[in-house]
Design a protein around this motif. Structure first.
Motif, short mmCIF file in Angstrom:
data_model
loop_
_atom_site.label_atom_id
_atom_site.label_comp_id
_atom_site.label_asym_id
_atom_site.label_seq_id
_atom_site.Cartn_x
_atom_site.Cartn_y
_atom_site.Cartn_z
N MET A 190 0.73 -1.21 -0.05
CA MET A 190 0.11 -0.01 -0.07
C MET A 190 0.83 1.35 0.02
O MET A 190 1.84 1.38 0.67
N LEU A 191 0.68 2.42 -0.81
CA LEU A 191 1.27 3.73 -0.83
C LEU A 191 0.44 4.44 -0.04
O LEU A 191 -0.58 4.72 0.06
N VAL A 192 1.39 5.06 1.03
CA VAL A 192 0.63 6.06 2.03
C VAL A 192 1.13 7.42 1.75
O VAL A 192 2.33 7.66 1.64
N LEU A 193 0.54 8.52 1.79
CA LEU A 193 0.81 9.58 1.76
C LEU A 193 0.91 10.36 3.02
O LEU A 193 -0.01 10.09 3.89
N THR A 241 -6.77 19.99 6.24
CA THR A 241 -7.75 20.32 5.32
C THR A 241 -7.46 19.65 3.88
O THR A 241 -8.09 18.92 3.02
N PHE A 242 -6.16 19.89 3.56
CA PHE A 242 -5.84 19.17 2.36
C PHE A 242 -5.93 17.66 2.28
O PHE A 242 -6.24 17.12 1.43
N ALA A 243 -5.44 17.23 3.13
CA ALA A 243 -5.45 15.62 3.55
C ALA A 243 -6.85 15.33 3.36
O ALA A 243 -7.14 14.31 2.66
N LYS A 244 -7.89 15.69 3.98
CA LYS A 244 -9.13 15.19 4.17
C LYS A 244 -9.91 15.44 2.65
O LYS A 244 -10.70 14.80 2.11
N GLY A 245 -9.65 16.58 2.07
CA GLY A 245 -10.11 16.76 0.69
C GLY A 245 -9.63 15.65 -0.39
O GLY A 245 -10.22 15.31 -1.13
N LEU A 246 -8.05 15.46 -0.12
CA LEU A 246 -7.72 14.30 -1.01
C LEU A 246 -8.38 12.92 -0.64
O LEU A 246 -8.80 12.20 -1.47
N ALA A 247 -8.46 12.74 0.60
CA ALA A 247 -9.19 11.43 0.83
C ALA A 247 -10.58 11.40 0.52
O ALA A 247 -10.94 10.34 0.07
N SER A 260 -11.58 8.93 -2.46
CA SER A 260 -12.22 7.92 -1.74
C SER A 260 -11.16 6.75 -1.08
O SER A 260 -11.47 5.63 -1.01
N LEU A 261 -10.47 7.66 -0.27
CA LEU A 261 -9.25 6.97 0.56
C LEU A 261 -9.42 6.94 2.10
O LEU A 261 -10.08 7.96 2.32
N PRO A 262 -9.04 6.00 2.58
CA PRO A 262 -9.07 6.06 4.18
C PRO A 262 -8.10 7.07 4.52
O PRO A 262 -7.10 7.50 3.98
N PHE A 263 -8.32 7.86 5.74
CA PHE A 263 -7.61 8.97 6.03
C PHE A 263 -7.22 8.43 7.66
O PHE A 263 -8.18 8.12 8.51
N LYS A 264 -6.06 9.03 8.10
CA LYS A 264 -5.65 8.87 9.28
C LYS A 264 -4.87 10.06 9.83
O LYS A 264 -3.94 10.59 9.40
#
Ligand code: KG4
Ligand code: ZN
Length: 322
Positions: free
Chosen positions: A1-4, A94-100, A104-108
């Motif tokens: 899995m690739l994680v940003l 906010t940027f991370a949530k927008g991407l997730a 449609s990706l999980p967010f941590k």
């Protein structure tokens, strides 16, 4: 899995792509804001937030480009949401949530200090238990780490962080910002005699750095050369850091020590740690200061442990560890 992994908690906009399947960092891009804060001798939260907002897109694109991946290949978005400068944290979060949401990706959401604690182990597996000394511009603490999320805070600074003391000393001596690297360089080429600086007397495994700052001011007023004061400051600060860490090793019997955060780049600290006989873990220099790789690495491990976070999670300026 690739994680940003995204961190905008202070004055660095940093984004990394971490390949969790191979435990490898594919890219770690940092856009530093030093030039914009230099004239103030410290980080100005509103300027930090504005610069993060200007840069976050570009840093994201660069992180993907260096890693050679497209957004569609990502599997998890992790971002620092606590603790840090609130307006700065909000930009990355906010940027991370927008991407997730968009992908449609999980967010941590990741705790910044927890990410520093695990930064020496990026690319490997953390061997528990270990003692963590986190030394940065915002934090100075000693933690017994028994597992992911299992922490015993043994000591912390009661006033300034050690990196902050470096920065304030440099500002006082007119050496520029950030102070750590400048003072470290002066120390390495200093050949003269060291001045005596008082060691703060604080109970147990806690630290205090505000007294050292006053001593520095007094020496400067007395006209001692700034190189001599700066080198003496480093000698005192590092030996003080180590004295409490030695006590923590003695008291816990744990001789496995991981040191992280911006000040863990310090050459004297590294040299002294190598003489202790402990099992010492240090991050490579690129992972000492704030970086997205430690956020991706830690976020992935947290995700495996407890699953994704809601996109409604907020940011907090202050947050206890664990
Ligand atoms: O971890 P970091 O990038 O940011 C925070 O989370 O606070 O740490 C930045 C701090 C600054 O105070 C800087 O002066 C210090 O790390 N620093 C150093 C060195 N390089 C950076 N301090 C001592 N020696 C260094 N070589
Ligand atoms: Zn940090």
């Amino acid at each position: 899995m690739l994680v940003l992994g995204i961190d905008t908690s202070c004055d660095d906009t940093s984004i990394a792509v971490y390949d969790a399947s191979n435990n490898r960092v594919l890219s770690n891009v940092v856009s530093s804001q030093y030039d914009f804060h230099r004239e103030f001798g410290g980080v100005v939260p509103e300027i930090a937030a504005r610069k993060h907002a200007e840069n976050v897109d570009l840093v994201f694109e660069e992180a993907l480009r260096v890693a050679g991946v497209s957004p569609k290949e990502l599997g998890l978005i992790a971002a620092t949401n606590r603790p840090g400068l609130l307006p700065a944290l909000l930009v990355g979060l906010t940027f991370a949530k927008g991407l997730a949401y968009g992908l449609s990706l999980p967010f941590k959401a990741v705790h910044h200090i927890e990410a520093h604690i695990f930064s020496p182990f990026i690319g490997s597996e953390p061997p528990f238990p270990f003692l963590a000394l986190v030394v940065s511009g915002g934090h100075t603490l000693i933690v017994l780490v028994e597992g992911l999320g299992r922490y015993k805070l043994l000591g912390k600074t009661l006033d300034d962080a050690v990196g902050e003391a470096y920065d304030k000393t440099a500002k006082l001596l007119g050496l520029g910002y950030p102070g750590g690297p400048v003072i470290d360089k002066i120390y390495c080429s200093f050949k003269g005699e060291f001045l005596e600086l008082p060691r703060p007397k604080v109970q147990g495994l806690n630290y205090s750095f505000s007294g050292i700052k006053t001593a520095v001011r007094r020496l400067a007023e007395k006209g001692y050369p700034k190189e001599q004061i700066a080198a003496s400051f480093q000698k005192t600060a590092v030996s003080y850091l180590l004295s409490k860490l030695k006590r923590a090793v003695r008291e816990t019997g744990v001789k496995r020590v991981a040191v992280s955060g911006g000040v863990s780049a310090n050459s004297l600290l590294r040299q002294e740690l190598s003489k202790t006989g402990w099992e010492v873990y240090l991050p490579p220099l690129e992972f000492t200061s704030d970086n997205g790789a430690m956020v991706a690495y830690t976020g992935y491990r947290r995700y495996l442990l407890e699953g994704e976070d809601s996109l409604e999670v907020g940011a907090s300026a202050r947050a206890p560890l664990g």
